[in-house]
Design an enzyme around this catalytic site. Structure first.
Site, PDB file in Angstrom:
ATOM      1  NE  ARG A 181      -4.124   1.838   2.302  1.00  0.00           N
ATOM      2  CZ  ARG A 181      -4.106   2.642   3.351  1.00  0.00           C
ATOM      3  NH1 ARG A 181      -3.795   2.300   4.467  1.00  0.00           N
ATOM      4  NH2 ARG A 181      -5.121   3.525   3.419  1.00  0.00           N
ATOM      5  CG  HIS A 189      -1.334   5.312  -0.237  1.00  0.00           C
ATOM      6  ND1 HIS A 189      -2.132   6.152   0.644  1.00  0.00           N
ATOM      7  CD2 HIS A 189      -2.098   4.263  -0.644  1.00  0.00           C
ATOM      8  CE1 HIS A 189      -3.336   5.327   0.612  1.00  0.00           C
ATOM      9  NE2 HIS A 189      -3.336   4.404   0.144  1.00  0.00           N
ATOM     10  CG  HIS A 206      -8.140  -4.023  -1.561  1.00  0.00           C
ATOM     11  ND1 HIS A 206      -9.370  -3.087  -1.960  1.00  0.00           N
ATOM     12  CD2 HIS A 206      -7.135  -3.045  -1.200  1.00  0.00           C
ATOM     13  CE1 HIS A 206      -8.837  -1.982  -1.838  1.00  0.00           C
ATOM     14  NE2 HIS A 206      -7.691  -1.929  -1.599  1.00  0.00           N
ATOM     15  CG  ASN A 211      -0.743   9.380   2.406  1.00  0.00           C
ATOM     16  OD1 ASN A 211      -1.421   8.350   1.585  1.00  0.00           O
ATOM     17  ND2 ASN A 211      -0.490  10.414   1.760  1.00  0.00           N
ATOM     18  N   PRO A 228      -7.447   6.604  -4.627  1.00  0.00           N
ATOM     19  CG  PRO A 228      -7.456   4.815  -5.708  1.00  0.00           C
ATOM     20  CD  PRO A 228      -6.625   5.868  -4.960  1.00  0.00           C
TER      21      PRO A 228
END
Length: 323
Positions: free
Chosen positions: A59, A63, A190, A90, A160
């Protein structure tokens, strides 16, 4: 003789860090040939401590790349709380991802000081956690340099959200030269992810005037989520995004979407929207198709907004710009 001169010129260019400022798989072949082994060992050491290493590192890479490009701007710490990592979108990033990159960078610096960027360390680590969790392997393109900008004010609208619809998701990824198929494949991460309760509680309580619970959720799954995230739960409590195989990188995430077990609205919409449903069905039934698409998407994501050549810097400390 001219051919020999050309060969040596090419060799020198590779040794000092690549050709033409482009990414290449062998960028550190001469300057730090063991870089990938060093990063992998650090990732494995961290994974032994906690599985959170896998989703947290992956992740972190997403990001980072979607804001300023893949330049490790997400790693910068600010005493004023105004760096990229401090943006509201974040704050849920797990510390284990940051720690993985920092430890890997320290291992690389010990043998190759001032050579390998934090951005490349993060890109390698993101690949390694996928492989260590049972996912597909691939060669990582290298040669990124670390960015010189990290501001929380520049994050909004670039990532997103849990309630994003298909058009919004496609818009974000298209702005980074990624297709809808790339977006759906990357959403498959995910399968090893987790989320804090406050990111999806709106689907469980007071969803609408006519329904307390989002009707698109499988009822048994909704009950399971409510047990893990009761109405008054600490919002920092985390829930696995894949209730079936949460510690294995596989295609079960897509099977869950078909069964009404997508945790976020932005997950659920991938199957609910006819424009993306066929891809979800394909990935759910064909793990090799998902694996291939994920590799393609990760390589393309790793090219987003990269700094090469004389751009940026090679940070000594991933959490701080060079002084």
């Amino acid at each position: 003789m001219e051919n020999l001169k050309g060969f040596y010129l090419m060799l020198i260019m590779v040794m000092v860090g690549g050709v033409g400022g482009q990414l290449s798989e062998n960028f550190y072949a001469f300057s730090c040939p063991n870089v990938e082994a060093l990063v992998q060992q650090a990732v494995m050491n961290k994974l032994i401590q906690t599985f959170v290493t896998v989703p947290a590192t992956l992740r972190l890479f997403f990001h980072d790349c979607l804001v300023e490009g893949c330049d490790a701007s997400i790693m910068i710490a600010s005493p004023n709380g105004d760096a990229e990592k401090d943006a509201p979108d974040n704050l849920s990033l797990a510390g284990d991802g940051f720690d993985t990159v920092i430890k890997a960078k320290e291992a690389v610096e010990a043998l190759c000081p001032g050579v390998v960027s934090c951005a490349d360390v993060l890109a390698i680590a993101a690949r390694d956690v996928v492989v260590l969790a049972g996912g597909p392997t691939f060669n990582v393109e290298l040669g990124r340099r670390d960015g010189l900008i990290s501001r929380s004010s520049r994050v909004s609208g670039k990532l997103p959200e849990p309630d994003s619809d298909l058009d919004r998701l496609n818009s974000i990824f298209a702005s980074n030269n990624l297709t809808q198929t790339d977006m759906i494949a990357l959403s498959g991460a995910h399968t090893v992810g987790f989320s804090h309760c406050n990111r999806f509680a709106g689907r469980l309580y007071n969803f609408s005037a006519t329904s307390a619970v989002d009707p698109s959720l499988d009822p048994s799954y909704a009950q399971q989520l409510m047990q893990g995230c009761p109405r008054d739960v600490d919002p920092s409590v985390a829930i696995n995004m894949d209730p079936n195989t949460p510690q294995r990188f596989d295609n079960v995430y897509f099977q869950n979407l078909i069964d009404g077990k997508g945790l976020f609205t932005s997950d659920d919409v991938l199957f609910a929207d006819p424009a993306s449903r066929a891809t979800v069905n394909d990935f759910a039934g064909n793990p090799s198709d998902f694996g291939s698409a994920f590799v393609t998407a990760m390589i393309k994501l790793g090219r987003v907004g990269v700094k090469t050549g004389s751009e940026g810097e090679i940070r000594r400390d991933c959490s701080a710009f060079n002084s």
